[in-house]
Design a protein around this motif. Structure first.
Motif, PDB file in Angstrom:
ATOM      1  N   TYR A 182       7.285 -14.022  -6.536  1.00  0.00           N
ATOM      2  CA  TYR A 182       6.641 -15.585  -7.616  1.00  0.00           C
ATOM      3  C   TYR A 182       7.176 -16.613  -7.008  1.00  0.00           C
ATOM      4  O   TYR A 182       6.550 -17.540  -7.292  1.00  0.00           O
TER       5      TYR A 182
ATOM      6  N   SER B 199       1.714 -13.881 -20.404  1.00  0.00           N
ATOM      7  CA  SER B 199       2.018 -14.598 -19.313  1.00  0.00           C
ATOM      8  C   SER B 199       3.383 -14.878 -20.379  1.00  0.00           C
ATOM      9  O   SER B 199       3.065 -14.964 -21.127  1.00  0.00           O
TER      10      SER B 199
ATOM     11  N   LYS C 224       6.665  -7.182  -8.078  1.00  0.00           N
ATOM     12  CA  LYS C 224       5.722  -7.309  -9.138  1.00  0.00           C
ATOM     13  C   LYS C 224       6.214  -7.023 -10.399  1.00  0.00           C
ATOM     14  O   LYS C 224       6.849  -8.050 -11.433  1.00  0.00           O
TER      15      LYS C 224
ATOM     16  N   ASP D  60       7.484  -9.850 -17.561  1.00  0.00           N
ATOM     17  CA  ASP D  60       8.612  -9.901 -18.027  1.00  0.00           C
ATOM     18  C   ASP D  60       9.286  -8.972 -18.718  1.00  0.00           C
ATOM     19  O   ASP D  60       9.001  -8.572 -20.598  1.00  0.00           O
TER      20      ASP D  60
ATOM     21  N   SER E 135      10.512  -8.685 -12.187  1.00  0.00           N
ATOM     22  CA  SER E 135      10.063  -9.356 -12.774  1.00  0.00           C
ATOM     23  C   SER E 135      11.062  -9.595 -14.068  1.00  0.00           C
ATOM     24  O   SER E 135      10.836  -9.982 -15.674  1.00  0.00           O
TER      25      SER E 135
ATOM     26  N   CYS F  35      11.227 -10.918  -3.806  1.00  0.00           N
ATOM     27  CA  CYS F  35      10.827 -11.624  -4.988  1.00  0.00           C
ATOM     28  C   CYS F  35      10.292 -12.872  -4.733  1.00  0.00           C
ATOM     29  O   CYS F  35       9.569 -13.275  -5.869  1.00  0.00           O
ATOM     30  N   ASP F  36      10.996 -13.852  -3.740  1.00  0.00           N
ATOM     31  CA  ASP F  36      10.571 -15.444  -3.331  1.00  0.00           C
ATOM     32  C   ASP F  36       8.250 -14.600  -3.222  1.00  0.00           C
ATOM     33  O   ASP F  36       8.261 -16.201  -3.373  1.00  0.00           O
TER      34      ASP F  36
ATOM     35  N   HIS G  94      11.633 -17.610 -12.929  1.00  0.00           N
ATOM     36  CA  HIS G  94      11.675 -16.185 -13.452  1.00  0.00           C
ATOM     37  C   HIS G  94      13.133 -15.012 -12.308  1.00  0.00           C
ATOM     38  O   HIS G  94      13.594 -16.405 -11.988  1.00  0.00           O
TER      39      HIS G  94
ATOM     40  N   GLN H 168       6.817 -20.131  -8.898  1.00  0.00           N
ATOM     41  CA  GLN H 168       6.185 -19.536 -10.824  1.00  0.00           C
ATOM     42  C   GLN H 168       6.696 -20.047 -11.738  1.00  0.00           C
ATOM     43  O   GLN H 168       8.025 -19.284 -11.467  1.00  0.00           O
ATOM     44  N   THR H 169       6.978 -20.779 -12.147  1.00  0.00           N
ATOM     45  CA  THR H 169       7.205 -20.149 -14.057  1.00  0.00           C
ATOM     46  C   THR H 169       6.657 -19.331 -14.645  1.00  0.00           C
ATOM     47  O   THR H 169       7.420 -19.184 -15.672  1.00  0.00           O
ATOM     48  N   THR H 170       5.207 -18.836 -14.459  1.00  0.00           N
ATOM     49  CA  THR H 170       4.576 -18.062 -14.924  1.00  0.00           C
ATOM     50  C   THR H 170       4.612 -16.528 -14.244  1.00  0.00           C
ATOM     51  O   THR H 170       3.856 -16.785 -13.540  1.00  0.00           O
ATOM     52  N   THR H 171       5.078 -15.471 -15.275  1.00  0.00           N
ATOM     53  CA  THR H 171       5.348 -14.015 -14.536  1.00  0.00           C
ATOM     54  C   THR H 171       3.928 -13.699 -15.630  1.00  0.00           C
ATOM     55  O   THR H 171       3.937 -13.711 -16.808  1.00  0.00           O
TER      56      THR H 171
END
Length: 497
Positions: free
Chosen positions: A308, A375, A245, A317, A249, A304-305, A380, A311-314
Motif C-alpha cells: 500500500y 475502492s 493485499k 477494505d 486491508s 504492508c508498506d 490504510h 496510498q490512501t485508496t485500497t
C-alpha cells in the motif's frame, strides 16, 4: 405460455400472502371431532395470518414430500431447460426467485418440513439448482439479491449434521456452465461454486465472504473424500486471504483465514482417511502456512508498506465491509445460552448466526448496479503489536503445523530416494496409508454455526420479495411507479465493476 404465467403469478401471490402478519404457531390444535382448527386466542391476535398458520402446521409426511418434490421439479428447470439438444425445446420458468422465497418460508416457519427433507429426502436435489443459480449470477448486479437468498438457504441447511453427511453423495450431473470438471461429491460442488463467487464474483458479494466460508466450515467435519479440484481451490483461497493485499486491508481481515484454518483442522482431525488430496495440497503450499506462522511485526509492516505504501485508496477494505457483514457469530450451548469456547469437554458446540442484511436492501431490485465503489478512500491499516497478538491468538495453526512437521520430511525423503522423479499418484498413495494418530493435538470441538432469524433478515426478505414482484411486473406495461417506492431503491447503471 398462459399456464407458465399462471404459475408465476400464483407463486408471487403466495409469497406476498405469506410475508405479511405474524408467523403462525406450528403446534396443531383439533376440536372434539379431531378436526384441525385455529384457536380463538390465536386468531384474535393482531397481525394474525391464516396462511402462515396453515403453512406452519403442515405435518403429513406425504404432503411434505409432495411439496419438496414440487420444488425440486420446478427448480431443476433452471438448468434442464438450458441442457437440451434442441434449443428452446423445453420451456424455461422465470419464477425461480419466487420459488426460493417460498422454499425459505417453509424452512423458517415449518420445523417439520426442515427435519423431513433432511432425514427423509435427498437435499442434494435442491442444492444443485441453487449452486447453478449462484454460479451463473455471480457477475450480474441485477441478481445480487438472488445470490443472497441462495446463501441464506445454504447457511440454514449447513447448520444440520445430516445435511453435511448427505453432501457426500457423488455428483454425476453436467451443468450447462463453465464449472470446472471434477470427480467428486456434492460437497465439492458447493465448495467449487463458492470459491468461484469469491475469486470471480461482483464486488457487492464481498459482505457474503464470511457466509461462504462458514458454509464450507459447517460441512467440513463430515466431508469424507474431497476431490483434487476442491482441495486446490480451498488452498488457493487460503493463499488469497493470506496475501498482503488482503491481510493488511483492514484490522479484521484475518477472520476469513481463521475460518479456512478451521476447515483444514476439521478435515485433518475428523476425516483424515480419504482426504489425501487435501493433505497433499497443504504440503505443496507449505510456505504459505509457514509465512503466516512466522510472521513478525517488522515483516508485517514491511509487507504492508510494500503493498500500500502511502496510498490512501485500497481496492478492498475489510473493516469497511465488516460493518456491513452478513453474519456475526456468538458461541452458544445446546440450550441457546452464550458460552465461552474454553469448555474443552464439549465435542459439539453450536454457534448462533445473526444476520444483518440491511445493507443489501438497496441492491435488491437493481437492473444494473453502480459497482464502482470497489475502492475505499482513507488511511490504510497499519499493523501493530496488539493486532499481531490477536492474529496469532485467533488463527488455529497448531494442527496444520504439526501435520507439516511430520509429513514434509516424509515426502522429501521419498523424493530424494527417487532422485526427485516421483509421480503424484505415488505420493497420494503414500499419504493414503500414513496415520497421524498420536502426532496431532487433541481433537478440537466441532463448532457449528447455525442461522438465527432476526428483524434485519425479515426486512431484507420483504424488500427482496417486493423487488422481485416489481421487476417481474414492469413489462410490457409497468404496474408500479419506481419513483414512488420507499421500501427499496431502484437503480439503473451501465455495467458491473
Amino acid at each position: 405460455d398462459t399456464h407458465v404465467r399462471l404459475v408465476e403469478l400464483s407463486a408471487q401471490l403466495l409469497c406476498v400472502l405469506l410475508d405479511c402478519g405474524l408467523p403462525g404457531s406450528p403446534e396443531p390444535v383439533t376440536n372434539e371431532d379431531g378436526e384441525p382448527v385455529v384457536e380463538f386466542d390465536e386468531a384474535a391476535r393482531g397481525g394474525f395470518n391464516i396462511f402462515r398458520t396453515l403453512l406452519a402446521r403442515i405435518d403429513s409426511g406425504r404432503e411434505l414430500s409432495f411439496i419438496f418434490k414440487g420444488f425440486v421439479r420446478l427448480l431443476r428447470n433452471v438448468y434442464e431447460s438450458q441442457n437440451t439438444y434442441l434449443p428452446n425445446s423445453k420451456a424455461k420458468l422465470e419464477c425461480f426467485q419466487e420459488l426460493l422465497v417460498l422454499f425459505w418460508k417453509l424452512l423458517e416457519e415449518n420445523p417439520l418440513f426442515t427435519n423431513h427433507i433432511l432425514t427423509q429426502c435427498d437435499t442434494n436435489e435442491v442444492i444443485v439448482p441453487i449452486c447453478y443459480l449462484m454460479y451463473q449470477s455471480r457477475r450480474d448486479p441485477a441478481r445480487i439479491g438472488l445470490v443472497h437468498i441462495c446463501t441464506f438457504v445454504l447457511l440454514k441447511l449447513s447448520g444440520e449434521r445430516s445435511f453435511g453427511v448427505n453432501l457426500n453423495k457423488p455428483f454425476l450431473k453436467r451443468l450447462p456452465c463453465d464449472l470446472p470438471l471434477f470427480s467428486g461429491s456434492h460437497a465439492d460442488l458447493v465448495t467449487i461454486t463458492l470459491h468461484k463467487l469469491i475469486v470471480n464474483g461482483a464486488y457487492k458479494l464481498v459482505p457474503l465472504y464470511s457466509c461462504f466460508i462458514t458454509v464450507i466450515c459447517n460441512i467440513s467435519p463430515y466431508w469424507r473424500k474431497m476431490s483434487l479440484v476442491a482441495a486446490v481451490k480451498l488452498v488457493n483461497l487460503f493463499e488469497l486471504f493470506s496475501s498482503p493485499k488482503f491481510l493488511y486491508s483492514g484490522e479484521n481481515a484475518h477472520r476469513h483465514l481463521a475460518l479456512l484454518l478451521e476447515v483444514f483442522n476439521n478435515i485433518i482431525q475428523y476425516q483424515f482417511t480419504g482426504n489425501q488430496h487435501m493433505v497433499y495440497a497443504i504440503i505443496r503450499r507449505k510456505d504459505s502456512f509457514g509465512r503466516l506462522a512466522s510472521l513478525t511485526l517488522p515483516k508485517a509492516i514491511a509487507q504492508c508498506d510494500k503493498v500500500y505504501g502511502d496510498q490512501t485508496t485500497t481496492t478492498y477494505d475489510a473493516d469497511a465491509d465488516a460493518a456491513k457483514d452478513i453474519i456475526s457469530t456468538t458461541d452458544v450451548d445446546g440450550s441457546g445460552n452464550p458460552v465461552g469456547m474454553s469448555k474443552k469437554t464439549s465435542r459439539y458446540a453450536s454457534t448462533d448466526v445473526t444476520s444483518a442484511a440491511s445493507t443489501a436492501l438497496s441492491d435488491v431490485t437493481s437492473v444494473g448496479g453502480d459497482t464502482n465503489g470497489s475502492s475505499v478512500v482513507g488511511d490504510h491499516f497499519v499493523p501493530t503489536e496488539e493486532w499481531l497478538a490477536e492474529l496469532k491468538a485467533t488463527l488455529p495453526l497448531e494442527t496444520v503445523t504439526r501435520l507439516l512437521q511430520h509429513l514434509v520430511p516424509v515426502v522429501d525423503e521419498m523424493c530424494a530416494r527417487k532422485n526427485g522423479v516421483v509421480d503424484e499418484a505415488e505420493i497420494l498413495e503414500m499419504l493414503q496409508d500414513v496415520t497421524m494418530v498420536g502426532l496431532l493435538p487433541v481433537p478440537h470441538a466441532i463448532v457449528i454455526r447455525k442461522y438465527q432469524p432476526n428483524q434485519y433478515t425479515a426486512l431484507w426478505f420483504t424488500a427482496f420479495l417486493w423487488g422481485v414482484v416489481f421487476l417481474r411486473n414492469q413489462s410490457p406495461i409497468p404496474m408500479f411507479d419506481g419513483e414512488a417506492i420507499e421500501l427499496f431503491q431502484v437503480s439503473v447503471s451501465q455495467g458491473d465493476d
